[in-house]
Scaffold this motif. Structure first.
Motif, mmCIF file in Angstrom:
data_model
loop_
_atom_site.group_PDB
_atom_site.id
_atom_site.type_symbol
_atom_site.label_atom_id
_atom_site.label_comp_id
_atom_site.label_asym_id
_atom_site.label_seq_id
_atom_site.Cartn_x
_atom_site.Cartn_y
_atom_site.Cartn_z
ATOM 1 N N ALA A 229 0.822 -1.215 0.000
ATOM 2 C CA ALA A 229 0.000 0.000 0.000
ATOM 3 C C ALA A 229 0.855 1.264 0.000
ATOM 4 C CB ALA A 229 -0.925 0.000 1.216
ATOM 5 N N ASP A 230 2.107 1.133 0.459
ATOM 6 C CA ASP A 230 2.983 2.304 0.524
ATOM 7 C C ASP A 230 4.446 1.855 0.451
ATOM 8 O OD1 ASP A 230 3.596 1.299 3.088
ATOM 9 O OD2 ASP A 230 2.211 2.680 4.069
ATOM 10 N N ASP A 231 5.347 2.823 0.536
ATOM 11 C CA ASP A 231 6.779 2.528 0.428
ATOM 12 C C ASP A 231 7.274 1.642 1.578
ATOM 13 O OD1 ASP A 231 6.899 3.957 -1.903
ATOM 14 O OD2 ASP A 231 7.883 5.718 -1.018
ATOM 15 N N ASP A 232 6.730 1.849 2.780
ATOM 16 C CA ASP A 232 7.150 1.016 3.914
ATOM 17 C C ASP A 232 6.824 -0.455 3.672
ATOM 18 O OD1 ASP A 232 8.247 3.067 5.382
ATOM 19 O OD2 ASP A 232 6.441 3.396 6.600
ATOM 20 N N GLU A 233 5.609 -0.715 3.204
ATOM 21 C CA GLU A 233 5.227 -2.108 2.926
ATOM 22 C C GLU A 233 6.083 -2.686 1.800
ATOM 23 O OE1 GLU A 233 1.017 -2.500 2.298
ATOM 24 O OE2 GLU A 233 0.599 -2.437 4.454
ATOM 25 N N ARG A 234 6.333 -1.893 0.775
ATOM 26 C CA ARG A 234 7.198 -2.342 -0.326
ATOM 27 C C ARG A 234 8.588 -2.698 0.197
ATOM 28 N NH1 ARG A 234 9.268 2.383 -3.338
ATOM 29 N NH2 ARG A 234 10.574 2.286 -1.484
ATOM 30 N N ASP A 235 9.128 -1.853 1.080
ATOM 31 C CA ASP A 235 10.455 -2.103 1.647
ATOM 32 C C ASP A 235 10.475 -3.369 2.502
ATOM 33 O OD1 ASP A 235 11.273 0.188 0.356
ATOM 34 O OD2 ASP A 235 11.326 1.416 2.180
ATOM 35 N N HIS A 236 9.417 -3.581 3.279
ATOM 36 C CA HIS A 236 9.319 -4.815 4.080
ATOM 37 C C HIS A 236 9.344 -6.050 3.181
ATOM 38 C CE1 HIS A 236 8.741 -3.231 8.081
ATOM 39 N NE2 HIS A 236 7.673 -2.527 7.733
ATOM 40 N N ILE A 237 8.562 -5.989 2.114
ATOM 41 C CA ILE A 237 8.479 -7.142 1.204
ATOM 42 C C ILE A 237 9.825 -7.392 0.533
ATOM 43 C CG2 ILE A 237 7.453 -7.982 -0.955
ATOM 44 C CD1 ILE A 237 4.851 -6.519 -0.111
ATOM 45 N N LEU A 238 10.415 -6.356 -0.034
ATOM 46 C CA LEU A 238 11.692 -6.518 -0.735
ATOM 47 C C LEU A 238 12.797 -6.986 0.212
ATOM 48 C CD1 LEU A 238 11.710 -3.430 -3.141
ATOM 49 C CD2 LEU A 238 11.586 -5.859 -3.772
ATOM 50 N N SER A 239 12.865 -6.400 1.396
ATOM 51 C CA SER A 239 13.913 -6.788 2.357
ATOM 52 C C SER A 239 13.786 -8.254 2.754
ATOM 53 C CB SER A 239 13.830 -5.916 3.611
ATOM 54 O OG SER A 239 14.069 -4.584 3.296
ATOM 55 N N THR A 240 12.570 -8.679 3.025
ATOM 56 C CA THR A 240 12.359 -10.068 3.441
ATOM 57 C C THR A 240 12.669 -11.026 2.295
ATOM 58 O OG1 THR A 240 10.673 -9.343 5.003
ATOM 59 C CG2 THR A 240 10.697 -11.681 4.430
ATOM 60 N N ARG A 241 12.252 -10.681 1.097
ATOM 61 C CA ARG A 241 12.546 -11.550 -0.051
ATOM 62 C C ARG A 241 14.050 -11.655 -0.290
ATOM 63 N NH1 ARG A 241 9.333 -9.386 -4.981
ATOM 64 N NH2 ARG A 241 10.396 -11.124 -5.984
ATOM 65 N N ILE A 242 14.760 -10.540 -0.157
ATOM 66 C CA ILE A 242 16.218 -10.558 -0.347
ATOM 67 C C ILE A 242 16.891 -11.383 0.750
ATOM 68 C CG2 ILE A 242 18.295 -9.107 -0.262
ATOM 69 C CD1 ILE A 242 16.618 -6.956 -1.775
ATOM 70 N N LEU A 243 16.494 -11.170 2.007
ATOM 71 C CA LEU A 243 17.058 -11.968 3.112
ATOM 72 C C LEU A 243 16.838 -13.461 2.889
ATOM 73 C CD1 LEU A 243 16.052 -9.942 6.293
ATOM 74 C CD2 LEU A 243 18.369 -10.439 5.495
ATOM 75 N N HIS A 244 15.646 -13.798 2.424
ATOM 76 C CA HIS A 244 15.325 -15.211 2.195
ATOM 77 C C HIS A 244 16.187 -15.803 1.081
ATOM 78 C CE1 HIS A 244 12.890 -18.797 2.482
ATOM 79 N NE2 HIS A 244 12.636 -18.748 1.183
ATOM 80 N N GLU A 245 16.325 -15.074 0.006
ATOM 81 C CA GLU A 245 17.143 -15.558 -1.113
ATOM 82 C C GLU A 245 18.594 -15.768 -0.681
ATOM 83 O OE1 GLU A 245 17.167 -16.531 -4.583
ATOM 84 O OE2 GLU A 245 15.235 -17.028 -3.726
ATOM 85 N N ILE A 246 19.143 -14.795 0.024
ATOM 86 C CA ILE A 246 20.534 -14.913 0.466
ATOM 87 C C ILE A 246 20.667 -16.039 1.487
ATOM 88 C CG2 ILE A 246 22.375 -13.732 1.724
ATOM 89 C CD1 ILE A 246 21.453 -11.142 0.271
ATOM 90 N N GLY A 247 19.691 -16.177 2.377
ATOM 91 C CA GLY A 247 19.725 -17.255 3.368
ATOM 92 C C GLY A 247 19.622 -18.629 2.744
ATOM 93 N N CYS A 248 18.867 -18.750 1.667
ATOM 94 C CA CYS A 248 18.678 -20.062 1.021
ATOM 95 C C CYS A 248 19.776 -20.391 0.015
ATOM 96 C CB CYS A 248 17.324 -20.113 0.319
ATOM 97 S SG CYS A 248 15.924 -20.123 1.440
ATOM 98 N N ALA A 249 20.137 -19.417 -0.805
ATOM 99 C CA ALA A 249 21.058 -19.698 -1.905
ATOM 100 C C ALA A 249 22.425 -19.051 -1.735
ATOM 101 C CB ALA A 249 20.437 -19.227 -3.219
ATOM 102 N N GLY A 250 22.576 -18.193 -0.733
ATOM 103 C CA GLY A 250 23.839 -17.497 -0.552
ATOM 104 C C GLY A 250 24.011 -16.336 -1.521
ATOM 105 N N GLN A 251 23.001 -16.128 -2.346
ATOM 106 C CA GLN A 251 22.999 -15.060 -3.341
ATOM 107 C C GLN A 251 21.567 -14.871 -3.818
ATOM 108 O OE1 GLN A 251 25.305 -16.423 -6.644
ATOM 109 N NE2 GLN A 251 23.971 -18.109 -7.113
ATOM 110 N N ILE A 252 21.348 -13.863 -4.633
ATOM 111 C CA ILE A 252 20.023 -13.709 -5.230
ATOM 112 C C ILE A 252 20.043 -14.462 -6.548
ATOM 113 C CG2 ILE A 252 18.337 -12.087 -6.155
ATOM 114 C CD1 ILE A 252 19.393 -10.072 -4.081
ATOM 115 N N ASP A 253 19.336 -15.561 -6.565
ATOM 116 C CA ASP A 253 19.291 -16.455 -7.718
ATOM 117 C C ASP A 253 18.259 -15.912 -8.708
ATOM 118 O OD1 ASP A 253 19.162 -18.505 -9.539
ATOM 119 O OD2 ASP A 253 18.776 -20.082 -8.064
ATOM 120 N N THR A 254 18.723 -15.380 -9.820
ATOM 121 C CA THR A 254 17.812 -14.769 -10.782
ATOM 122 C C THR A 254 16.922 -15.789 -11.491
ATOM 123 O OG1 THR A 254 19.580 -14.743 -12.437
ATOM 124 C CG2 THR A 254 19.218 -12.714 -11.185
ATOM 125 N N SER A 255 17.278 -17.059 -11.428
ATOM 126 C CA SER A 255 16.377 -18.060 -12.004
ATOM 127 C C SER A 255 15.190 -18.309 -11.075
ATOM 128 C CB SER A 255 17.117 -19.369 -12.293
ATOM 129 O OG SER A 255 17.552 -19.964 -11.093
#
Length: 165
Positions: free
Chosen positions: A125-151
């Motif tokens: 709904a706003d920039d704060d929610e967007r930032d929460h979503i992006l931050s969590t997705r990035i943390l998850h990707e790095i935690g799972c793959a050690g990097q952001i896997d573009t595939s």
């Protein structure tokens, strides 16, 4: 006349390993026969049954953090001495407690995946929610793959670049 109760003789000092063996033996004597590791076999079903619809985006990001911490804790528990025993041919096998700890760690890992999947589907709904979503997705990707896997996450880097420049 009064009767004194004799104190039991002090037990000889045991090593930590001896006490662990005694504790495992005691637990084995008291475990019900029906306690089978098969009950810990479907961690994904438990996570898939979880209802995320009640949570806001901010709640989901906090839930992700809590579940991540709990998952790491259970992973450490699986390496504790009472979670393993020497089985046939002196190979380490999980005890019933080990199976339970492993199940909890796996269930929470699936819950993390589901949490991120839910966040990916939400419209901020706003920039704060967007930032929460992006931050969590990035943390998850790095935690799972050690990097952001573009595939796996083809637009994540582009979305972050658009949002944060």
């Amino acid at each position: 006349m009064g009767h004194r109760v004799a104190k039991p003789a002090a037990a000889p000092s045991q090593s930590l390993g001896d006490r662990a063996v005694a504790a495992r033996a005691s637990a084995a004597r008291h475990m019900p026969a029906a306690a089978d590791p098969a009950q810990f076999s479907n961690a994904r079903a438990y996570a898939d049954a979880f209802d995320f619809s009640l949570f806001s985006i901010a709640d989901l990001t906090r839930l992700y953090e809590l579940v991540s911490d709990a998952s790491r804790h259970w992973l450490r528990v699986t390496n504790m001495p009472w979670c393993a025993k020497h089985g046939s041919q002196n190979i380490l096998e999980a005890t019933l407690l080990g199976h339970f700890a492993s199940f909890e760690e796996e269930r929470l890992a699936f819950l993390q995946d589901r949490c991120v999947r839910e966040l990916r589907q939400r419209q901020p709904a706003d920039d704060d929610e967007r930032d929460h979503i992006l931050s969590t997705r990035i943390l998850h990707e790095i935690g799972c793959a050690g990097q952001i896997d573009t595939s796996e996450e083809p637009t994540l880097l582009i979305d972050a670049l658009k949002a944060w420049g």
